[in-house]
Write a protein that holds these residues in place. Structure first.
Motif, short mmCIF file in Angstrom:
data_model
loop_
_atom_site.label_atom_id
_atom_site.label_comp_id
_atom_site.label_asym_id
_atom_site.label_seq_id
_atom_site.Cartn_x
_atom_site.Cartn_y
_atom_site.Cartn_z
N CYS A 85 0.83 -1.21 0.00
CA CYS A 85 0.00 0.00 0.00
C CYS A 85 0.86 1.25 0.00
O CYS A 85 2.09 1.18 0.03
N ARG A 86 0.21 2.36 -0.08
CA ARG A 86 0.89 3.66 0.01
C ARG A 86 0.20 4.40 1.14
O ARG A 86 -0.95 4.82 0.98
N ASP A 87 0.93 4.53 2.23
CA ASP A 87 0.33 5.05 3.45
C ASP A 87 -0.38 6.39 3.28
O ASP A 87 -1.54 6.55 3.67
N SER A 88 0.32 7.34 2.69
CA SER A 88 -0.25 8.68 2.63
C SER A 88 -1.36 8.78 1.59
O SER A 88 -2.27 9.60 1.73
N ILE A 89 -1.29 7.94 0.57
CA ILE A 89 -2.36 7.91 -0.44
C ILE A 89 -3.66 7.41 0.22
O ILE A 89 -4.76 7.87 -0.09
N LEU A 90 -3.52 6.50 1.17
CA LEU A 90 -4.70 6.01 1.89
C LEU A 90 -5.18 7.02 2.93
O LEU A 90 -6.38 7.14 3.19
N ALA A 91 -4.23 7.76 3.52
CA ALA A 91 -4.61 8.67 4.61
C ALA A 91 -5.21 9.99 4.11
O ALA A 91 -6.11 10.55 4.75
N ALA A 92 -4.73 10.48 2.96
CA ALA A 92 -5.14 11.84 2.52
C ALA A 92 -6.66 12.02 2.41
O ALA A 92 -7.20 13.02 2.90
N PRO A 93 -7.39 11.08 1.77
CA PRO A 93 -8.84 11.30 1.69
C PRO A 93 -9.53 11.26 3.05
O PRO A 93 -10.58 11.89 3.23
N LEU A 94 -8.92 10.55 4.00
CA LEU A 94 -9.52 10.53 5.35
C LEU A 94 -9.39 11.91 5.99
O LEU A 94 -10.29 12.37 6.70
N VAL A 95 -8.25 12.56 5.73
CA VAL A 95 -8.05 13.90 6.29
C VAL A 95 -9.13 14.83 5.71
O VAL A 95 -9.78 15.59 6.45
N LEU A 96 -9.34 14.73 4.41
CA LEU A 96 -10.35 15.60 3.78
C LEU A 96 -11.73 15.37 4.40
O LEU A 96 -12.42 16.31 4.79
N ASP A 97 -12.12 14.10 4.50
CA ASP A 97 -13.46 13.81 5.04
C ASP A 97 -13.59 14.31 6.47
O ASP A 97 -14.63 14.88 6.86
N LEU A 98 -12.54 14.08 7.27
CA LEU A 98 -12.62 14.49 8.68
C LEU A 98 -12.74 16.00 8.82
O LEU A 98 -13.52 16.50 9.64
N VAL A 99 -11.99 16.71 7.99
CA VAL A 99 -12.06 18.18 8.04
C VAL A 99 -13.50 18.63 7.71
O VAL A 99 -14.09 19.45 8.43
N LEU A 100 -14.05 18.06 6.65
CA LEU A 100 -15.38 18.52 6.23
C LEU A 100 -16.47 18.08 7.22
O LEU A 100 -17.39 18.85 7.51
N PHE A 101 -16.35 16.88 7.74
CA PHE A 101 -17.38 16.41 8.68
C PHE A 101 -17.27 17.11 10.05
O PHE A 101 -18.29 17.36 10.69
N LEU A 102 -16.04 17.38 10.48
CA LEU A 102 -15.92 18.09 11.77
C LEU A 102 -16.50 19.50 11.65
O LEU A 102 -17.14 19.99 12.57
N ASP A 103 -16.27 20.12 10.50
CA ASP A 103 -16.84 21.45 10.28
C ASP A 103 -18.37 21.36 10.26
O ASP A 103 -19.07 22.21 10.82
N LEU A 104 -18.89 20.30 9.63
CA LEU A 104 -20.34 20.10 9.62
C LEU A 104 -20.85 19.96 11.06
O LEU A 104 -21.87 20.57 11.44
N ALA A 105 -20.14 19.15 11.85
CA ALA A 105 -20.55 18.93 13.24
C ALA A 105 -20.59 20.26 14.00
O ALA A 105 -21.52 20.56 14.74
N GLN A 106 -19.55 21.07 13.76
CA GLN A 106 -19.49 22.36 14.44
C GLN A 106 -20.67 23.24 14.04
O GLN A 106 -21.31 23.86 14.87
N ARG A 107 -20.95 23.27 12.75
CA ARG A 107 -22.07 24.12 12.28
C ARG A 107 -23.41 23.57 12.74
O ARG A 107 -24.42 24.25 12.70
N SER A 108 -23.42 22.30 13.17
CA SER A 108 -24.68 21.69 13.62
C SER A 108 -24.81 21.70 15.14
O SER A 108 -25.73 21.08 15.69
N GLY A 109 -23.86 22.34 15.81
CA GLY A 109 -23.94 22.44 17.28
C GLY A 109 -23.66 21.13 17.98
O GLY A 109 -24.09 20.92 19.12
#
Ligand code: NAD
Length: 438
Positions: free
Chosen positions: A358-382
């Protein structure tokens, strides 16, 4: 807000600033990837927020929008990036150094990547032992926390960011358990002032983020926010947090396979996992203290999924070992082997072998994107405190005190999607399905 929504979701207007301690292989692969997708040079493969759909209502309703059309998420064009590192390299230089992406691809992204220059880091060589760099802050731990808060405000202003999210992609810190200083926010703040050695750099970043109203995710196995003091701060300030340790290569495979073995009531005698990798992460993990943090999160998975107490005939005393060896020639292209000794009907033994190149960072990068967007969603949702619905992304999901984590990736995905359905007032999908046969 539609009349059905269970939570009020503020719109994702304006810019979302993404602040990252650690501008290494994962971070640069993530940022370069977002920039490439924005320019139409690549597809965001591996990202649920960008590619996955969500089924709504009955199977006969034919409603399966993209997740990003169903729920208001920040768009990629609205993301702006910043971060800290102990090295002064820009994200472009760090990406070249990490050697995950091809040089020609990086050349095309040189401009946005060169513009990201790391701020001075909060670093302590007691916590990350194999590396050292010049770009670090000086002062007491409280001074450093205050300097980080200033960095955050500066970044917010100079980038015109409407909202921020912080995600730890720094090196893995040495293993430590919560101490007296982590018990209450008051103890923790006294500890910062007294330079308590039990407070890790990642905890100073997390403290600064939470004090600044910024959601925090932890991509490494360090303790960080998994302490009563920082949980108290997150809840008090109404800020969502999540962690720990991105679930990418071998543990991802483990959480795919182990639930299947258990579903079929197949037994396990042993699971031996070994890895070679040659990136800086691998170098840091050569240190026994950092490896211990990783080992703890990697080992915890099987016990919880297989539940040996409930199924002693199948899983009592199975042997489980995880090894990581630093092997420079491989760089970021990890190889992970699993040898799994299972048994079936009448106890007859069988074996499964996995060789994941595998390629570690290739697997990790999309997880970073999703977490950033979902955490922001959580914040905007209180939504505040631990976001268990984001367990899907982690090897050692944070949970409420006393609650065991859910490691089965299929249950984790159902939890994630049902949370999104719940937010928007859609029926939860239970897969009961009796209505189709009435
Ligand atoms: N790639 C994966 O699949 C994966 C999976 C799970 C977890 N992780 C974790 O993600 C983290 C990042 O991985 P990577 O491959 O990018 O590692 P990396 O070594 O390439 O990058 C980490 C960066 O963090 C910097 N750093 C260390 N301490 C710091 C501090 N206190 N403040 C600011 N910067 C600091 C280092 O200088 C380095 O540039 C690691 O902890 C790793 O264990 C990665």
């Amino acid at each position: 807000m539609s009349a059905r929504d269970n939570v009020q979701i503020a719109p994702a207007n304006g810019r979302l600033g993404v602040l990252i301690p650690g501008i290494g292989a994962v971070t640069t692969t993530f940022i370069a990837g977002v920039e490439a997708v924005k320019r139409g040079m690549a597809a965001p493969v591996g990202s649920l927020t960008q590619l996955a759909t969500i089924r709504l209502g009955k199977r006969t309703d034919d409603r399966t929008p993209l997740i990003k059309d169903f729920i208001p998420l920040a768009g990629l064009n609205d993301l702006v990036f910043g971060g800290w590192d102990i090295f002064e390299d820009s994200a472009y230089e760090a990406a070249l150094n990490a050697s995950v992406l091809e040089r020609t691809q990086l050349e095309a992204l040189k401009e946005p990547l060169s513009a990201i220059r790391p701020m001075k880091a909060v670093f302590d060589s007691e916590y990350v032992r194999r590396i050292n760099g010049p770009n670090v802050k000086q002062g007491s731990k409280m001074d450093k926390a205050e300097m980080l808060m200033d960095d955050i405000e500066q970044f917010r202003k100079s980038n015109g960011a409407d909202r921020l999210v912080m995600i730890w992609c720094g090196s893995t810190e040495v293993f430590h358990r919560p101490g007296a200083v982590h018990q209450t926010l008051k103890d923790f703040e006294c500890g910062l002032m007294k330079n308590d050695p039990e407070i890790a750099p990642s905890q100073i970043y997390a403290y600064a983020a939470l004090k600044s109203g910024v959601p925090f995710a932890n991509g490494a196995p360090n303790l960080t926010t998994d302490t009563p003091a920082l949980l108290e701060l997150a809840r008090e300030r109404n800020i969502p947090i999540c962690g720990k340790d991105f679930k990418t290569g071998q543990t991802f495979m483990k959480t795919l396979l182990a639930p299947g073995l258990k579903m079929r009531m197949l037994g396990l005698n042993g699971w031996f996992s070994t890895n070679i990798l040659g990136n800086r992460d691998g170098e840091v993990l050569e240190d026994p203290g950092s490896f211990k943090s990783k080992e703890e999160t990697k080992l915890s998975v099987l016990d919880q999924i297989l539940q040996p107490k409930l199924y002693p005939d199948l899983y009592k005393d199975f042997y489980h070992a995880v090894r990581i060896n630093y092997y420079p020639p491989r760089g970021d292209s990890k190889e992970g082997w699993d040898n799994i000794d299972i048994f079936g009907w009448l106890g007859y033994p069988m074996q499964i072998k996995i060789d994941f190149l595998c390629r570690d960072s290739i697997l990790a990068a999309p997880l970073v994107l999703d977490l950033v967007l979902f955490l922001d969603l959580a914040q905007r949702s209180g939504m505040r405190g631990i976001q268990e619905w984001l367990s899907f992304y982690f090897k050692a999901p944070m949970t409420a005190p006393g609650l065991y984590p859910e490691h089965d990736i299929f249950i984790q995905l159902m939890k994630l999607k049902n949370t999104l359905r719940w937010m928007r007032g859609e029926d939860l999908i239970t897969h009961l399905g009796l209505e189709y046969y009435d």
